[in-house]
Scaffold this active site. Structure first.
Site, PDB file in Angstrom:
ATOM      1  N   HIS A 143      -6.935  -9.509  -4.135  1.00  0.00           N
ATOM      2  CA  HIS A 143      -6.102  -8.471  -3.826  1.00  0.00           C
ATOM      3  C   HIS A 143      -4.484  -8.671  -4.993  1.00  0.00           C
ATOM      4  CE1 HIS A 143      -7.157  -7.134  -0.048  1.00  0.00           C
ATOM      5  NE2 HIS A 143      -7.649  -8.322   0.765  1.00  0.00           N
ATOM      6  N   ARG A 163       0.576  -1.605  -0.198  1.00  0.00           N
ATOM      7  CA  ARG A 163       0.281   0.072  -0.361  1.00  0.00           C
ATOM      8  C   ARG A 163       0.415   0.768  -0.154  1.00  0.00           C
ATOM      9  NH1 ARG A 163      -3.293  -3.409   2.301  1.00  0.00           N
ATOM     10  NH2 ARG A 163      -5.766  -3.858   1.521  1.00  0.00           N
ATOM     11  N   ASP A 221      -7.036 -14.134   1.210  1.00  0.00           N
ATOM     12  CA  ASP A 221      -8.088 -13.485   2.393  1.00  0.00           C
ATOM     13  C   ASP A 221      -9.040 -12.333   1.411  1.00  0.00           C
ATOM     14  OD1 ASP A 221      -5.926 -12.044   1.554  1.00  0.00           O
ATOM     15  OD2 ASP A 221      -6.555 -10.049   2.966  1.00  0.00           O
ATOM     16  N   GLU A 222     -10.422 -12.064   1.749  1.00  0.00           N
ATOM     17  CA  GLU A 222     -10.997 -11.274   1.147  1.00  0.00           C
ATOM     18  C   GLU A 222     -11.445 -11.477  -0.527  1.00  0.00           C
ATOM     19  OE1 GLU A 222     -10.514  -7.644   3.999  1.00  0.00           O
ATOM     20  OE2 GLU A 222      -8.871  -7.401   2.735  1.00  0.00           O
ATOM     21  N   ASP A 229      -0.425  -6.926  -2.972  1.00  0.00           N
ATOM     22  CA  ASP A 229      -1.503  -6.172  -2.934  1.00  0.00           C
ATOM     23  C   ASP A 229      -2.023  -5.640  -4.096  1.00  0.00           C
ATOM     24  OD1 ASP A 229      -4.302  -5.350  -1.683  1.00  0.00           O
ATOM     25  OD2 ASP A 229      -3.018  -6.257  -0.158  1.00  0.00           O
ATOM     26  N   TRP A 234      -6.524 -13.815  11.405  1.00  0.00           N
ATOM     27  CA  TRP A 234      -7.292 -12.357  11.705  1.00  0.00           C
ATOM     28  C   TRP A 234      -8.229 -12.110  11.939  1.00  0.00           C
ATOM     29  CZ3 TRP A 234      -9.643  -9.125   8.098  1.00  0.00           C
ATOM     30  CH2 TRP A 234     -10.143 -10.050   6.750  1.00  0.00           C
ATOM     31  N   TRP A 279      -1.303  -2.446   8.846  1.00  0.00           N
ATOM     32  CA  TRP A 279      -1.299  -2.574   7.073  1.00  0.00           C
ATOM     33  C   TRP A 279      -1.047  -1.247   6.809  1.00  0.00           C
ATOM     34  CZ3 TRP A 279      -2.321  -6.836   4.934  1.00  0.00           C
ATOM     35  CH2 TRP A 279      -2.805  -7.843   5.156  1.00  0.00           C
ATOM     36  N   THR A 280      -0.744  -0.541   5.454  1.00  0.00           N
ATOM     37  CA  THR A 280      -0.466   0.807   5.356  1.00  0.00           C
ATOM     38  C   THR A 280      -0.598   1.456   4.365  1.00  0.00           C
ATOM     39  OG1 THR A 280       1.258   0.350   3.650  1.00  0.00           O
ATOM     40  CG2 THR A 280       2.178   0.131   5.791  1.00  0.00           C
ATOM     41  N   GLU A 281      -2.827   1.335   4.278  1.00  0.00           N
ATOM     42  CA  GLU A 281      -3.497   1.882   3.484  1.00  0.00           C
ATOM     43  C   GLU A 281      -2.897   3.960   3.813  1.00  0.00           C
ATOM     44  OE1 GLU A 281      -4.103  -0.108   5.254  1.00  0.00           O
ATOM     45  OE2 GLU A 281      -6.058  -2.104   4.077  1.00  0.00           O
ATOM     46  N   TYR A 294      -4.008  -5.715  15.773  1.00  0.00           N
ATOM     47  CA  TYR A 294      -4.528  -4.723  14.131  1.00  0.00           C
ATOM     48  C   TYR A 294      -3.637  -3.943  14.842  1.00  0.00           C
ATOM     49  CZ  TYR A 294      -5.835  -7.641  10.961  1.00  0.00           C
ATOM     50  OH  TYR A 294      -5.141  -8.890   9.550  1.00  0.00           O
TER      51      TYR A 294
END
Ligand code: ACM
Length: 638
Positions: A279, A176, A355-356, A205, A422, A493-495, A447
């Site tokens: 992702h 990110r 994930d996701e 990602d 998670w 996470w670095t969004e 988190y």
């Protein structure tokens, strides 16, 4: 009379020992807390011509060399290394022992006025003993230039120490936002001081592919770059037609070799993650043929293409960001990727994400429908599971074990997979009950991309996690085989993390809590003792120029309503000994303003509530400003 003297002497002795003990306790402030720590009277004073005695073993000499360099830099002393075995008076002696009572990574540290003896069974133990030794020295020991200290004393202690878990990790999302090799090295330096031994790099990602894959050059020629945007993730604008992708970066093979070695020298393993099948926009921008949904793809700058409706509804994409499980050639692509990943990273595990994965494009995809028919897959969970099992075969064929996020349980877990839990602990518990290895990193405790204080003064993120809650992280649930719970990790996470200062701010002090949960005995956990040590380590972080969040000093605000026009506010603090002062009249409160005692009613017509904490008549928290609109929102008043 004799009796009286005796009683007097006894009282005097007890008082003296108490003072010594209290003094000793002030002098030690170790994170993570050692398994056993006894503070004795006295200290060892470093001499300007100190020798460090080391066994004839290169790995230990390397650790001693790092230690000596640091001590020379901070003290200006002339410190030398000498080979030897056994404890040498007026020196710091490192000993390798064959005593099997010392656990792996464990050490014994004895400091008295005549010297320091650090004993371990393996180099990792010596390394961790050195970290403790450095924490016993004043914070200035971290300086890069000699500090103006008259004396450098190490308090006399007897320590026996070893970790509770073997997997003590931090995850850094370098997709990110990209962090350079030098920046990642600094992060490794910081984590190693607190006895973390694993850095999980989230390398791919939707926002960038960060690892050179020589056999698939477009992954970094195209996938490592995106148009530059600054603001709030998810609300950033899409690339304009023809706009140049200028933000990004990636690690070459040489970079990774350098990082792996740097980490290994600090007893940190690097776990690489390639997140598939979801992702994957950066991979699709590079090779659109990987998608089930033909089209043009771009590396996302942080625009919204995934919708989270909430209320138990599955999220869906407005773009298909998945690698298609129904395209046979995609497994050749993945084989090429994991071949190079396995060659570059010596650690025994590779993380495949998992994930996701949005399902709405798969639902309509003809190739997916054909795959389901051919492989007799009854739903899309089984499609994902089919994919994950094939990825596991590829990863296992490279001599590595596979680990994935807990969605890999859906539709049936791959036979040898380890699970990183998670979405709470439940995935981990389920996996352990099936006999699989587990790493715990639940959102509710671990988190560290979440806000750590009140939303009015923290950069906005969709959830919060305070230090006190982080400190309650217990990786080992009841009723599962402890051997299968390898440990845990915090995930950054670095969004919303654009630079290293903010990366540090989000990590510290919460990573202290994670370090202690993973290293120290469970029965020793004590919040108020920990909070005091955290404050000491704030000073150490300052000396090392590392930013941290001071959110523990800010009030905790709970808002409710009495009726549709009356807002009630309760205030609290995370740590003891603070007074909270407030105003509703738009002026900035100080310690002469009212101190909070009981629930407040927001006065009619007030437009702001302002808050600040004090300790010993000095401001310690940040000025917090909550507008009426914000208070109403929190109270549920329209
Ligand atoms: C995750 O946070 N999506 C693993």
């Amino acid at each position: 009379m004799k009796k009286f003297v005796l009683v007097f002497l006894l009282v005097a002795f007890v008082f003296h020992s108490y003072c010594q003990q209290a003094k000793g306790k002030i002098e030690t402030s170790i994170i993570p807390l050692p398994t056993s720590l006894i503070v004795n009277n006295g200290s060892f004073k470093l001499s300007p011509a100190l020798t460090v005695i080391v066994p004839k073993k290169d790995e230990i000499k390397k650790i001693a060399d790092q230690f000596i360099k640091q001590v020379i830099a901070a003290t200006g002393y002339k410190i030398t290394m000498k080979e030897g075995t056994g404890t040498v008076a007026n020196s710091i002696s490192f000993l390798l022992s064959t005593d099997n009572n010392i656990p792996d990574e464990g050490y014994r540290l004895k400091v008295n006025s005549t010297g320091v003896t650090l004993t371990a069974k393996n180099p990792a133990g010596i390394f961790y003993g050195v970290q403790t030794l450095l924490q016993l020295l004043p914070p200035d020991i971290q300086r890069k230039f000699p500090a103006d200290h008259k004396e450098w004393n190490i308090p006399a202690v007897t320590i026996e120490d070893y970790p509770r878990f073997g997997w003590r990790g931090l995850m850094l999302d370098v997709s990110r936002h990209f962090f350079t090799v030098a920046e990642v090295k600094e992060y490794i330096d910081q984590m190693a001081k607190y006895k973390f031994n694993l850095l999980h790099l989230h390398l791919t990602d939707d926002q960038g592919w960060r690892l050179e894959i020589k056999s698939l050059p477009k992954l970094t020629e195209v996938g490592a770059w995106r148009v530059e945007r600054t603001g709030t993730f998810g609300r950033l604008s899409k690339p304009e037609p023809g706009e140049k992708a200028t933000y990004g970066g990636f690690y070459t093979h040489e970079d990774i070799k350098e990082l792996v070695k740097y980490a290994a020298d600090r007893f940190v393993n690097i776990l690489p993650e390639v997140d598939v099948p979801g992702h994957s926009l950066a991979a699709l921008a590079s090779y659109p043929e990987l998608s089930c949904t033909p089209g043009e793809y771009y590396v996302s700058p942080g625009d919204q293409f995934m919708i989270w409706p909430g209320g138990g509804q599955h999220f869906y994409g407005t773009l298909d960001n998945t690698i298609c499980p129904a395209i046979e050639k995609n497994y050749e692509f993945l084989d090429k990727v994991f071949t190079e990943v396995a060659q570059l990273f010596p650690f025994g595990y590779i993380h495949m994400g998992g994930d996701e994965t949005a399902r709405n494009f798969w639902e309509k995809s003809e190739p997916i429908k054909a795959l389901m028919k051919k492989e007799n897959l009854k739903d899309l969970d089984e499609v994902q599971s089919y994919f994950v099992k094939r990825v596991e075969k590829i990863i296992n064929s490279k001599g590595k074990k596979m680990i994935g996020w807990d969605e890999i349980l859906d539709g049936g877990l791959a036979p040898n997979a380890a699970v990183m839990s998670w979405r709470g602990m439940k995935g981990g518990i389920e996996a352990a009950k099936l006999g699989h290895e587990v790493v715990m990193s639940p959102t509710d405790f671990a988190y560290i991309d979440y806000m750590q204080g009140d939303a009015s003064i923290e950069p906005p993120v969709y959830a919060s996690l305070r230090l006190k809650k982080t400190y309650q992280f217990e990786p080992l649930p009841e009723g599962v085989d402890a051997k299968l719970i390898k440990g845990g990790q915090a995930n950054l996470w670095t969004e919303q993390v654009y630079n290293t200062r903010h990366m540090q701010y989000m990590t510290w002090p919460r990573a202290f809590a994670i370090a202690e949960a993973l290293w120290s005995p469970k029965e020793k956990r004590n919040w108020s003792d920990f909070a005091k040590r955290v404050e000491h380590h704030f000073g150490r972080l300052e000396t090392a120029n590392v930013k941290y969040s001071p959110a523990i000093y800010d009030p905790i605000v709970s808002v409710s309503k009495k009726d549709t026009a009356t807002i009630l506010v309760k205030l609290d603090t995370e740590i003891e000994g603070l007074s909270i002062h407030y105003s509703f009249d738009n002026s900035f409160p100080d310690n002469f303003y009212p101190a909070y005692k009981e629930q407040l009613t927001v006065p009619r017509d007030a437009t702001t509530m302002k808050l600040i904490t004090y300790r010993n008549n000095k401001p310690i928290g940040r000025m917090m400003v909550l507008t009426l609109a914000e208070l109403k929102k929190r109270a549920g008043i329209k």
